[in-house]
Design a protein around this motif. Structure first.
Motif, mmCIF file in Angstrom:
data_model
loop_
_atom_site.group_PDB
_atom_site.id
_atom_site.type_symbol
_atom_site.label_atom_id
_atom_site.label_comp_id
_atom_site.label_asym_id
_atom_site.label_seq_id
_atom_site.Cartn_x
_atom_site.Cartn_y
_atom_site.Cartn_z
ATOM 1 N N PRO A 60 -8.664 -1.998 10.773
ATOM 2 C CA PRO A 60 -8.822 -2.938 9.536
ATOM 3 C C PRO A 60 -9.958 -4.184 10.119
ATOM 4 N N VAL A 61 -10.680 -4.662 8.945
ATOM 5 C CA VAL A 61 -11.587 -5.546 9.242
ATOM 6 C C VAL A 61 -11.524 -7.036 8.308
ATOM 7 N N GLU A 62 -11.107 -7.902 8.361
ATOM 8 C CA GLU A 62 -11.187 -9.059 7.715
ATOM 9 C C GLU A 62 -12.577 -9.378 7.127
ATOM 10 N N LEU A 63 -12.766 -9.810 5.811
ATOM 11 C CA LEU A 63 -14.058 -10.210 5.278
ATOM 12 C C LEU A 63 -13.364 -11.549 4.538
ATOM 13 N N HIS A 64 -14.373 -12.557 4.710
ATOM 14 C CA HIS A 64 -14.421 -13.865 4.100
ATOM 15 C C HIS A 64 -15.472 -14.388 3.293
ATOM 16 N N GLY A 65 -15.486 -14.613 2.180
ATOM 17 C CA GLY A 65 -16.686 -15.094 1.396
ATOM 18 C C GLY A 65 -17.348 -13.976 0.483
ATOM 19 N N TYR A 66 -18.710 -13.987 0.766
ATOM 20 C CA TYR A 66 -19.395 -13.053 -0.097
ATOM 21 C C TYR A 66 -20.297 -12.196 0.733
ATOM 22 N N HIS A 67 -20.125 -10.924 0.586
ATOM 23 C CA HIS A 67 -21.028 -10.097 1.384
ATOM 24 C C HIS A 67 -21.508 -8.802 0.517
ATOM 25 N N VAL A 68 -22.880 -8.616 0.736
ATOM 26 C CA VAL A 68 -23.438 -7.338 0.118
ATOM 27 C C VAL A 68 -23.699 -6.419 1.367
ATOM 28 N N LEU A 69 -22.844 -5.137 1.105
ATOM 29 C CA LEU A 69 -22.888 -4.340 2.358
ATOM 30 C C LEU A 69 -23.196 -2.941 1.918
ATOM 31 N N GLN A 70 -24.178 -2.140 2.738
ATOM 32 C CA GLN A 70 -24.584 -1.082 2.723
ATOM 33 C C GLN A 70 -23.296 -0.059 2.799
ATOM 34 N N ALA A 71 -22.732 0.871 2.136
ATOM 35 C CA ALA A 71 -21.737 1.539 2.237
ATOM 36 C C ALA A 71 -22.288 2.929 2.069
ATOM 37 N N ALA A 72 -21.654 3.663 3.141
ATOM 38 C CA ALA A 72 -22.276 5.101 3.125
ATOM 39 C C ALA A 72 -21.550 6.144 2.536
ATOM 40 N N ALA A 73 -21.765 7.122 2.310
ATOM 41 C CA ALA A 73 -21.050 8.249 1.729
ATOM 42 C C ALA A 73 -20.077 8.591 2.588
ATOM 43 N N GLY A 74 -18.921 9.223 1.810
ATOM 44 C CA GLY A 74 -17.867 9.806 2.984
ATOM 45 C C GLY A 74 -16.970 8.722 3.333
ATOM 46 N N ARG A 75 -16.454 7.791 2.360
ATOM 47 C CA ARG A 75 -15.519 6.894 2.846
ATOM 48 C C ARG A 75 -14.560 6.678 1.639
ATOM 49 N N LYS A 76 -13.356 6.207 2.178
ATOM 50 C CA LYS A 76 -12.122 6.126 1.430
ATOM 51 C C LYS A 76 -11.447 4.787 2.026
ATOM 52 N N GLN A 77 -11.383 3.661 1.087
ATOM 53 C CA GLN A 77 -10.791 2.621 1.926
ATOM 54 C C GLN A 77 -9.623 2.017 1.359
ATOM 55 N N ALA A 78 -9.037 1.295 2.209
ATOM 56 C CA ALA A 78 -7.918 0.272 1.572
ATOM 57 C C ALA A 78 -8.264 -0.991 1.597
ATOM 58 N N PHE A 79 -8.115 -1.865 0.533
ATOM 59 C CA PHE A 79 -8.246 -3.205 0.448
ATOM 60 C C PHE A 79 -6.670 -3.940 0.273
ATOM 61 N N VAL A 80 -6.729 -4.966 1.208
ATOM 62 C CA VAL A 80 -5.785 -6.140 0.845
ATOM 63 C C VAL A 80 -6.265 -7.408 0.511
ATOM 64 N N ALA A 81 -5.954 -7.739 -0.657
ATOM 65 C CA ALA A 81 -6.738 -9.174 -0.998
ATOM 66 C C ALA A 81 -5.781 -10.396 -0.349
ATOM 67 N N LEU A 82 -6.376 -11.102 0.238
ATOM 68 C CA LEU A 82 -5.568 -12.388 0.779
ATOM 69 C C LEU A 82 -5.902 -13.372 -0.238
ATOM 70 N N THR A 83 -6.829 -13.548 -0.935
ATOM 71 C CA THR A 83 -7.322 -14.394 -2.136
ATOM 72 C C THR A 83 -7.576 -13.335 -3.193
ATOM 73 N N ASP A 84 -7.522 -13.977 -4.582
ATOM 74 C CA ASP A 84 -8.235 -13.038 -5.513
ATOM 75 C C ASP A 84 -9.808 -12.629 -4.947
ATOM 76 N N THR A 85 -9.806 -11.207 -5.068
ATOM 77 C CA THR A 85 -11.158 -10.749 -4.492
ATOM 78 C C THR A 85 -11.774 -9.857 -5.564
ATOM 79 N N HIS A 86 -12.980 -9.989 -5.667
ATOM 80 C CA HIS A 86 -13.964 -9.223 -6.342
ATOM 81 C C HIS A 86 -14.676 -8.069 -5.716
ATOM 82 N N LEU A 87 -14.555 -6.963 -6.081
ATOM 83 C CA LEU A 87 -15.288 -5.685 -5.465
ATOM 84 C C LEU A 87 -16.271 -5.315 -6.561
ATOM 85 N N THR A 88 -17.591 -5.263 -6.324
ATOM 86 C CA THR A 88 -18.576 -4.480 -7.032
ATOM 87 C C THR A 88 -19.260 -3.359 -6.348
ATOM 88 N N MET A 89 -19.270 -2.228 -6.854
ATOM 89 C CA MET A 89 -19.962 -0.966 -6.444
ATOM 90 C C MET A 89 -21.052 -0.760 -7.036
#
Length: 151
Positions: free
Chosen positions: A89-118
């Motif tokens: 696991p990795v914690e992310l805080h704030g705003y991030h634009v990430l290069q996300a590779a093919a071949g991934r299946k993720q689990a997210f736990v929101a610590l605060t209301d969190t928006h994800l845009t692919m």
């Protein structure tokens, strides 16, 4: 907690995941579907200039698992969350634009209301076409399971 690949201090990359890591997320998904109350996660869709953007809002305290993504995308994260990636696991805080590779299946736990845009380039004209392009698990997506999670 581990950190994602960095450039100048901010996370920039989520790599592909090994089959064993994908299996761990799939096991977590099966357990959560069997044991936890399910929450409806509305999905927003935008097509513009040959690009598809898919946005979800994860309420604070909610865990989601995603489909196995078969293409590279950008992943924009806004909020505070924990994401399961290769290596743990990795914690992310704030705003991030990430290069996300093919071949991934993720689990997210929101610590605060969190928006994800692919975001990815596409010739798709419908949500269904875009879903088939980014995953082979498209029939399991919440956008296809309207009765699975009551409002």
């Amino acid at each position: 907690m581990r950190e994602l690949a960095h450039s100048g201090g901010a996370p920039t990359t989520i790599g592909a995941m090994s089959p064993s890591t994908i299996d761990k997320v799939s096991q977590l998904e099966a357990l959560s579907l069997a044991a936890l109350p399910q929450v409806s996660i509305p999905t927003g869709h935008v097509f513009h200039a040959g690009v598809y953007a898919r946005t979800v809002k994860i309420p604070a305290g909610v865990m989601i698992t995603g489909a196995l993504i078969k293409i590279p995308t950008l992943l924009i994260v806004s909020g505070d969350c924990v994401v399961h990636v290769e290596g743990g696991p990795v914690e992310l805080h704030g705003y991030h634009v990430l290069q996300a590779a093919a071949g991934r299946k993720q689990a997210f736990v929101a610590l605060t209301d969190t928006h994800l845009t692919m975001v990815f380039p596409t010739a798709a004209k419908t949500v269904e076409e875009a879903e088939r392009e980014f995953t082979d698990e498209y029939e399991r997506l919440q956008t296809r399971q309207e009765t699975r999670c009551p409002e």
